[in-house]
Design a protein around this motif. Sequence first.
Motif, mmCIF file in Angstrom:
data_model
loop_
_atom_site.group_PDB
_atom_site.id
_atom_site.type_symbol
_atom_site.label_atom_id
_atom_site.label_comp_id
_atom_site.label_asym_id
_atom_site.label_seq_id
_atom_site.Cartn_x
_atom_site.Cartn_y
_atom_site.Cartn_z
ATOM 1 N N ARG A 14 16.199 -26.382 -3.202
ATOM 2 C CA ARG A 14 17.281 -26.790 -4.107
ATOM 3 C C ARG A 14 18.083 -25.597 -4.631
ATOM 4 N N THR A 15 17.588 -24.407 -4.393
ATOM 5 C CA THR A 15 18.226 -23.210 -4.947
ATOM 6 C C THR A 15 19.027 -22.488 -3.875
ATOM 7 N N SER A 16 20.255 -22.127 -4.214
ATOM 8 C CA SER A 16 21.086 -21.339 -3.305
ATOM 9 C C SER A 16 20.848 -19.861 -3.572
ATOM 10 N N MET A 17 20.288 -19.174 -2.571
ATOM 11 C CA MET A 17 20.038 -17.743 -2.714
ATOM 12 C C MET A 17 21.334 -16.986 -2.958
ATOM 13 N N ALA A 18 22.398 -17.402 -2.299
ATOM 14 C CA ALA A 18 23.693 -16.733 -2.458
ATOM 15 C C ALA A 18 24.223 -16.893 -3.876
ATOM 16 N N GLN A 19 24.037 -18.087 -4.470
ATOM 17 C CA GLN A 19 24.512 -18.308 -5.835
ATOM 18 C C GLN A 19 23.692 -17.503 -6.843
ATOM 19 N N VAL A 20 22.371 -17.461 -6.630
ATOM 20 C CA VAL A 20 21.515 -16.701 -7.535
ATOM 21 C C VAL A 20 21.873 -15.217 -7.477
ATOM 22 N N ALA A 21 21.989 -14.677 -6.260
ATOM 23 C CA ALA A 21 22.321 -13.260 -6.118
ATOM 24 C C ALA A 21 23.756 -12.976 -6.531
ATOM 25 N N GLY A 22 24.630 -13.973 -6.400
ATOM 26 C CA GLY A 22 26.039 -13.783 -6.731
ATOM 27 C C GLY A 22 26.288 -13.464 -8.187
ATOM 28 N N ARG A 23 25.314 -13.732 -9.067
ATOM 29 C CA ARG A 23 25.468 -13.369 -10.484
ATOM 30 C C ARG A 23 25.400 -11.854 -10.674
ATOM 31 N N LYS A 24 24.711 -11.174 -9.756
ATOM 32 C CA LYS A 24 24.511 -9.730 -9.886
ATOM 33 C C LYS A 24 25.264 -8.919 -8.833
ATOM 34 N N VAL A 25 25.744 -9.586 -7.770
ATOM 35 C CA VAL A 25 26.335 -8.873 -6.639
ATOM 36 C C VAL A 25 27.781 -9.311 -6.444
ATOM 37 N N LEU A 26 28.665 -8.352 -6.253
ATOM 38 C CA LEU A 26 30.056 -8.632 -5.916
ATOM 39 C C LEU A 26 30.175 -8.607 -4.395
ATOM 40 N N GLY A 37 26.832 -18.834 5.219
ATOM 41 C CA GLY A 37 25.828 -18.374 4.261
ATOM 42 C C GLY A 37 25.346 -16.969 4.539
ATOM 43 N N ASP A 38 26.191 -16.187 5.236
ATOM 44 C CA ASP A 38 25.851 -14.810 5.601
ATOM 45 C C ASP A 38 26.630 -13.875 4.679
ATOM 46 N N MET A 39 25.964 -13.381 3.617
ATOM 47 C CA MET A 39 26.653 -12.663 2.558
ATOM 48 C C MET A 39 26.202 -11.203 2.500
ATOM 49 N N TRP A 40 27.198 -10.317 2.247
ATOM 50 C CA TRP A 40 26.941 -8.880 2.157
ATOM 51 C C TRP A 40 27.586 -8.314 0.893
ATOM 52 N N GLY A 41 26.913 -7.338 0.281
ATOM 53 C CA GLY A 41 27.469 -6.699 -0.909
ATOM 54 C C GLY A 41 26.648 -5.477 -1.297
ATOM 55 N N PRO A 42 27.088 -4.725 -2.318
ATOM 56 C CA PRO A 42 26.312 -3.570 -2.802
ATOM 57 C C PRO A 42 24.975 -4.024 -3.388
ATOM 58 N N THR A 50 28.172 0.909 -0.980
ATOM 59 C CA THR A 50 28.373 0.275 0.324
ATOM 60 C C THR A 50 27.683 -1.085 0.357
ATOM 61 N N ALA A 51 28.114 -1.940 1.268
ATOM 62 C CA ALA A 51 27.593 -3.312 1.347
ATOM 63 C C ALA A 51 26.411 -3.364 2.304
ATOM 64 N N SER A 52 25.243 -2.917 1.842
ATOM 65 C CA SER A 52 24.051 -2.943 2.687
ATOM 66 C C SER A 52 23.058 -4.014 2.248
ATOM 67 N N PHE A 53 23.407 -4.779 1.207
ATOM 68 C CA PHE A 53 22.543 -5.851 0.706
ATOM 69 C C PHE A 53 22.945 -7.159 1.386
ATOM 70 N N HIS A 54 21.986 -7.784 2.075
ATOM 71 C CA HIS A 54 22.291 -8.962 2.894
ATOM 72 C C HIS A 54 21.530 -10.181 2.400
ATOM 73 N N VAL A 55 22.228 -11.319 2.326
ATOM 74 C CA VAL A 55 21.616 -12.592 1.952
ATOM 75 C C VAL A 55 21.854 -13.592 3.071
ATOM 76 N N ASP A 56 20.759 -14.187 3.525
ATOM 77 C CA ASP A 56 20.848 -15.303 4.473
ATOM 78 C C ASP A 56 20.596 -16.576 3.674
ATOM 79 N N ASP A 57 21.683 -17.257 3.294
ATOM 80 C CA ASP A 57 21.556 -18.399 2.388
ATOM 81 C C ASP A 57 20.819 -19.563 3.032
ATOM 82 N N ARG A 58 20.926 -19.681 4.344
ATOM 83 C CA ARG A 58 20.255 -20.799 5.020
ATOM 84 C C ARG A 58 18.743 -20.625 5.005
ATOM 85 N N LYS A 59 18.278 -19.389 5.168
ATOM 86 C CA LYS A 59 16.844 -19.133 5.144
ATOM 87 C C LYS A 59 16.332 -18.859 3.734
#
Length: 653
Positions: A14-26, A37-42, A50-59
């Motif tokens: 029920r939780t979106s990893m991208a939404q949770v991380a999006g509070r702290k990551v631009l 759901g393939d997201m990259w950011g600092p 640099t944008a080396s932090f990766h979120v796979d929202d589907r997994k």
Amino acid sequence: MSLPPGFLDELRNRTSMAQVAGRKVLWDNRKSQQGKGDMWGPCPFHHEKTASFHVDDRKGYYYCFGCHAKGDAISFVRETENVSFMEAVEILAQEAGMEVPKQDPRAQEKQDRRSLLADVMEQAVQFFRLQLQRGVAEEARKYLAKRGLKQGALERFEIGYAPAGWENLREGLKAKGVPMELMLAAGLVKKSDKGREPYDVFRDRIMFPIRDGRGKCIAFGGRAMDPNDNAKYLNSPETELFDKSRNLYNLRPAREASGKGAPLVVAEGYMDVIALSEAGFGASVAPLGTAVTEQQLQLMWRLSDEPIIALDGDKAGLRAAYRVIDLALPLLEAGKGLRFAVMPEGKDPDDLLRAEGPEAVKAVLDAAMPMVQLLWRQETEDKVFDSPERKAALDKQLRARISMIQDPSLRHHYGEDIKELRFQLFRGQRGGKAQSGGPRQEWKRRDWRAPPPPSSAVKASLLVSGGDEAEFQLREAVVLAAILCAPEVALEFEPQLELMPCRDPQSALIRDTILRCIGNEAVMRDRVAEAIGSEALESLLKARHLSVVPCIRRPGDAELSRLTVAEELAKMEAHRGWHTELSEAREDLEDRADEALTWRLAQAAQARAQAGRINDEDDTEFDVGPNGAHMDKEERSAFDSLLSQIRFDKSRR
């Protein structure tokens, strides 16, 4: 508590990893593919650009290719919010509209009661905030304005006012249906000794709500408006919600700011924290009316590896800092320390901010000293060390303080820093004696013939190729091997072992293991073998430069090992003394060179040479015979005389 099977899986679904991380990551929109759901950011963990932090929202997973941080939504909340596992689960469950399974009935009953008390505290917060806007709080508002607190700060910190009188809060909460028993349990009212109704704890005070790490109000701090009040500041009593030794004022905002890289500043009181926060130092906290406790110190280290203790610039501030040192020494770990920022004399952080602005405070914080320097100041300030007895007393006290540190490696580094500070303190005294003059030493000349050139094997040896550094490594290896051959001698040399630098990593590991085994010498050799490996230990003891050491050829001879260790330590100390004098002399040469300077170098060289000589060595002078052998000059002279006498007798015949 254990959670039912499938609950965490449902929560993650029920939780979106991208939404949770999006509070702290631009997110980097050029690199991210939001539809997939393939997201990259600092990375929020090591604050890169640099944008080396990766979120796979589907997994539902994240991974940083820079610092290698990885996990799911629960671990992300734990790390970024500095909360426990269950607190992270509760935060995500609330956002997902899920109810965390109940604990056992008693635990749930206790939790329900805590929730009721927290609700009562929130009603008290609103009551005090409302009172601050009324006419009865005019003096309180003037005081706050005088201290530079604007309306925005009053709202952010929810500052209120408890009117004078004995039953204002009690009657206000009673009108809202709050039972008296809950008011008592929350520490808002107190029972009367005269048989009357309970009365308000806080009266005619500016009120500061104290919230825990989850943002719930658990207590209040009140600043008296009456200058004649016995207690200038008063905190809530300890309750089911509030344990003052385990909480910090402004904890939740400070934790969030510290997570973004702001330095954690520990001030003395509420007004200091508010002033610092409003000036841009958002990661500011304060203990709750008492000296810093062990639990509070551990809580600080959860927020920051190196909190800065901001001291008031007076003797009381220094005394408080010294108490923190005593508390912290046994708790120190590698990477977990303290720094101390001393405000100008007579000022606290709030005073300095109002007088000189944020830049002045920043300069003080940037210049914060490590704890070892304040420890040295505590032991040496206002003291004179003009005799061997006073110097020895200082050494003894410092050894006792440093011995409180549990980590051997950290204890060693503290010893090294203390040793350097000690050298700086006594350097002027030692230099003054040397410069004031001393007996000139006449050196006996030795008639040594130049030795033959070194062979290729000698040139390739570690001692020649490594120079002084290699010599120290070899001597350190002899000391450690000698102790392993007779572990019972380790206790006698514990202070010297702690200060022995051990340039080689393996030697450092052996030294630390030996120190940990002091008092349990029977297992020392086995523990060293476990630490470095049995083969490595065997290779060490069979090394060529150790195979010639008598105590290693005869393991178990404690007296021989003791003499070997003492001799090698003395040689290393003399060698270090030579280099120290040489360094000082080089500095002095920049100004002037005189006979006193030459005498100092000669004395240091003599001490170094004597440290490496066996006890029965004398000042015999030698000649070199035709076959290259060294011969005692006096014996050769006597021998030549004897030969002459024999030849004379033969000629007469």
